[in-house]
Design a protein around this motif. Structure first.
Motif, PDB file in Angstrom:
ATOM      1  N   PHE A 183       0.820  -1.212   0.000  1.00 25.49           N
ATOM      2  CA  PHE A 183       0.000   0.000   0.000  1.00 25.49           C
ATOM      3  C   PHE A 183       0.852   1.259   0.000  1.00 25.49           C
ATOM      4  CE2 PHE A 183      -3.804  -2.491   1.143  1.00 25.49           C
ATOM      5  CZ  PHE A 183      -4.775  -1.807   0.427  1.00 25.49           C
ATOM      6  N   GLN A 184       1.950   1.229   0.759  1.00 24.70           N
ATOM      7  CA  GLN A 184       2.780   2.433   0.868  1.00 24.70           C
ATOM      8  C   GLN A 184       3.313   2.885  -0.484  1.00 24.70           C
ATOM      9  OE1 GLN A 184       5.665   1.382   3.868  1.00 24.70           O
ATOM     10  NE2 GLN A 184       4.355   2.091   5.546  1.00 24.70           N
ATOM     11  N   ARG A 185       3.571   1.937  -1.372  1.00 20.61           N
ATOM     12  CA  ARG A 185       4.044   2.289  -2.717  1.00 20.61           C
ATOM     13  C   ARG A 185       3.015   3.136  -3.471  1.00 20.61           C
ATOM     14  NH1 ARG A 185       5.668  -3.864  -4.308  1.00 20.61           N
ATOM     15  NH2 ARG A 185       7.637  -4.035  -3.121  1.00 20.61           N
ATOM     16  N   ARG A 186       1.743   3.024  -3.063  1.00 20.63           N
ATOM     17  CA  ARG A 186       0.665   3.659  -3.817  1.00 20.63           C
ATOM     18  C   ARG A 186       0.177   4.954  -3.173  1.00 20.63           C
ATOM     19  NH1 ARG A 186       0.323   1.336  -8.904  1.00 20.63           N
ATOM     20  NH2 ARG A 186       1.233  -0.739  -8.669  1.00 20.63           N
ATOM     21  N   TYR A 187       0.608   5.251  -1.952  1.00 22.19           N
ATOM     22  CA  TYR A 187       0.106   6.433  -1.263  1.00 22.19           C
ATOM     23  C   TYR A 187       0.337   7.709  -2.057  1.00 22.19           C
ATOM     24  CZ  TYR A 187      -0.591   3.790   3.099  1.00 22.19           C
ATOM     25  OH  TYR A 187      -1.024   2.904   4.063  1.00 22.19           O
ATOM     26  N   ASP A 188       1.530   7.869  -2.589  1.00 21.83           N
ATOM     27  CA  ASP A 188       1.857   9.119  -3.281  1.00 21.83           C
ATOM     28  C   ASP A 188       1.951   8.927  -4.793  1.00 21.83           C
ATOM     29  OD1 ASP A 188       4.123   7.614  -3.358  1.00 21.83           O
ATOM     30  OD2 ASP A 188       5.480   9.159  -2.580  1.00 21.83           O
ATOM     31  N   ASN A 189       1.344   7.838  -5.284  1.00 26.07           N
ATOM     32  CA  ASN A 189       1.353   7.598  -6.729  1.00 26.07           C
ATOM     33  C   ASN A 189       0.186   8.363  -7.368  1.00 26.07           C
ATOM     34  OD1 ASN A 189       2.142   6.490  -9.222  1.00 26.07           O
ATOM     35  ND2 ASN A 189       0.647   4.837  -9.009  1.00 26.07           N
ATOM     36  N   MET A 190       0.290   9.678  -7.309  1.00 23.73           N
ATOM     37  CA  MET A 190      -0.778  10.526  -7.832  1.00 23.73           C
ATOM     38  C   MET A 190      -0.184  11.484  -8.864  1.00 23.73           C
ATOM     39  SD  MET A 190      -3.062  11.291  -4.433  1.00 23.73           S
ATOM     40  CE  MET A 190      -1.664  11.726  -3.389  1.00 23.73           C
ATOM     41  N   PRO A 191       0.168  10.954 -10.037  1.00 17.38           N
ATOM     42  CA  PRO A 191       0.787  11.817 -11.046  1.00 17.38           C
ATOM     43  C   PRO A 191      -0.176  12.880 -11.531  1.00 17.38           C
ATOM     44  CG  PRO A 191       0.143   9.716 -12.008  1.00 17.38           C
ATOM     45  CD  PRO A 191      -0.063   9.591 -10.534  1.00 17.38           C
TER      46      PRO A 191
END
Length: 591
Positions: A183-191
């Motif tokens: 999940f942590q890999r996806r927290y800031d995956n907001m391009p």
């Protein structure tokens, strides 16, 4: 290795995506997720009494935010998921972003038909029920795949043509432990996701077409409002002196008191509005699918004549371009970017603007004449009340930035036709699916999204009767919606159509022992613990409305209304289809 339950990690992911409210209803498949929501300090879980309510409330919440924020809906499997279908489908047809999180059967029970599974034609395939009306439906088969799927779901819901997505999660996955790294890999995956724009040459070509046209019109739909393009639309109309007509979903894209604002077209458009649309030599439609209701069933000589009118159609969805009309120029663009580019081009090509002497005066005279035709009904003291007076009194009592949430019938068609809207996004109505029962629930979401704004739900007694339990949620959470039940003891619009063609009202009126019948909705509201008031005269309505708005509490007003039709010069092809037994009808050929 740092591990935690999937349910708690999912809630942290939702927090990282800025989710503040989740609408839903409990069930045995989602108890693990409810346990995690209980611990969240950033997300408020709003429990309702029916999943369709949750879907409409999530829809209303997204519209109230109007910043590309998806509403979030949590639902149980089986009947929970099927109960929500109507609300999610309504959102899909109206391009409302939504993320649906559904509990599913335990993954270890695939193929065994566990409790409440829908499996007539496939095992563990409940997610496929949603495929016709969501942008994507996923079933999560492994816990480590959930972060990637949720990441995709939130991105897909708001990109391109916005809409709902479904993530169906087997209940045992909520209770599994998973390394937090997934999940942590996806927290800031907001391009940053730039929206498609319009190149300069196309913008200049369109600007010239509008500038050189003798009778151009601008025609915005809901995409103009959702993309935040209202200002650019208004400035383009001013610079080139172009009238603005609009679809139902486009109402509010330009303030109705603007000199270039004309009004709504189609089934419930006025004679002047539809005739102006027919006379256009160039029409620029933006953010609209040119639907049947807005286009008088696409008949010629009713709303649009395309061709000879040259159509410029701008939409984020390529499938809409050329679907129903011959298109001169099609552009797959974000509405705001397109309008800003065309406005820039128009200012370069026509630095002093384009003047069309007498146009504003002609529009003003027509609108004044139409308003004058309504005055007698708007001030009528008759009771049951004239619907026109209900709308007129509401417009006087409601602040300009207040929200009107409609259902179906007079409260939608009449508002679209004759109720001025002054700020973009403050008119919220069911469009694509036209769901009766939308308004009572969607108003909850709008008010939760906009707690400082006044929110009035205009609802027929048929729509309010479909599900009164939004009142329970309002009481529990003190959601200060004002519901106005326009009570004519009927499914009014259908009753009118039936009588027009068959000279009876069979199955459309509410009666008891031969007399008109309706429950006392004000008493029902009081039973739920909120204020309820039954209006007994036309003079009492506006003061009751002012009390309700001033209370800042949930409040229901039940007002008797004449079952009168929405007077319209528009056309609907169904009127050419109905044939009374023993009769005949020449009908028309659709070209």
């Amino acid at each position: 290795m740092n591990r935690d339950l999937v349910a708690f990690q999912l809630v942290r992911f939702l927090e990282s995506r800025g989710v503040e409210k989740v609408f839903g209803l409990c069930g045995h498949t989602v108890i693990g997720l409810l346990d995690a929501f209980r611990e969240s300090e950033r997300i408020e879980y709003i429990s309702v009494r029916h999943e369709q309510i949750a879907a409409h409330a999530a829809d209303g919440y997204s519209r109230g935010k109007n910043k590309g924020v998806p509403g979030v809906l949590m639902t149980h499997l089986g009947p929970g998921l099927t109960n929500a279908t109507t609300g999610v489908a309504e959102a899909g047809l109206n391009s409302i972003p939504m993320v649906v999180i559904a509990g599913d059967v335990p993954s270890s029970y695939y193929g065994r038909h566990p409790h409440q599974e829908v499996n007539m034609h496939g095992d563990a395939t409940q997610f496929e029920i949603y495929k016709p009306f969501v942008k994507r439906a996923w079933r999560v088969d492994r816990p480590e795949l959930l972060p990637e799927i949720m990441d995709k779901a939130f991105r897909l819901a708001v990109t391109g043509r916005p809409g709902p997505v479904l993530v169906s999660i087997p209940m045992d996955i909520f209770s599994m432990e998973l390394d937090v790294k997934f999940f942590q890999r996806r927290y800031d995956n907001m391009p940053e996701l730039p929206k498609p724009g319009m190149d300069i040459s196309d913008a200049e070509r369109i600007a010239r077409m509008l500038g050189e046209a003798k009778n151009p019109i601008l025609y915005p739909g809901g995409g103009v409002i959702s993309s935040g393009a209202s200002r650019a639309l208004t400035e383009l109309a001013e610079h080139l002196t172009v009238p603005v007509l609009y679809s139902l979903m486009g109402k509010g894209s330009i303030s109705d008191d603007h000199p270039m604002a004309v009004g709504m077209t189609g089934f419930w458009g006025t004679e002047f509005n539809n005739s102006m649309a027919m006379k256009a030599d160039v029409m620029m439609a933006v953010g609209t699918r040119l639907s049947e209701a807005d286009c008088s069933s696409w008949y010629r000589d009713e709303t649009f004549n395309i061709p000879p009118t040259k159509l410029v159609h701008i939409d984020i969805n390529q499938e809409e371009i050329g679907r129903n009309y011959k298109t001169e120029i099609g552009a797959i663009c974000d509405a705001r970017k397109a309008l800003e580019a065309i406005l820039d081009a128009a200012r370069r090509i026509y630095p002093d603007g384009v003047k069309r002497p007498g146009l504003a005066e002609s529009i003003s005279e027509s609108k004044s004449a139409y308003r004058a035709s309504l005055v007698e009904a708007q001030i009528s003291g008759q009771f049951p009340m004239r619907p026109e007076r209900i709308l007129a009194d509401l417009r006087e009592a409601l602040p300009k930035d207040g929200y009107v949430v409609a259902d179906v019938g007079w409260n939608k068609n009449g508002v679209g036709q004759q109720f001025p809207i002054y700020e973009a996004g403050t008119f919220v109505a069911p469009g694509g699916l036209c769901t009766m029962g939308y308004g009572p629930s969607a108003a909850l979401g709008v008010k939760v999204a906009c707690p400082d704004k006044k929110v009035v739900a205009l609802i027929g007694d048929g729509g309010m009767g479909t599900n009164v339990s939004p009142l329970a949620t309002a009481a529990e959470k003190n959601i200060a919606v004002v519901w106005v039940v326009m009570n004519n003891c009927a499914f009014g619009t259908i009753a009118g159509l039936e009588y027009q063609h068959y000279e009876h009202h069979f199955g459309t009126l509410f009666t008891r022992e031969g007399e008109p019948y309706s429950p006392d909705f004000a008493a029902i509201a009081r039973a739920y613990g909120i204020e309820g008031e039954k209006v007994e005269s036309a003079e009492d309505f506006k003061p009751a409305l002012e009390r309700a708005l001033a209370s800042n509490k949930p409040y229901l007003i039940d007002v008797s209304m004449e079952n009168a039709p929405v007077v319209t010069a528009g056309c609907w092809n169904i009127n050419d289809i109905y044939v009374k037994r023993g009769g005949s009808k020449p009908g028309r050929v659709w070209e």
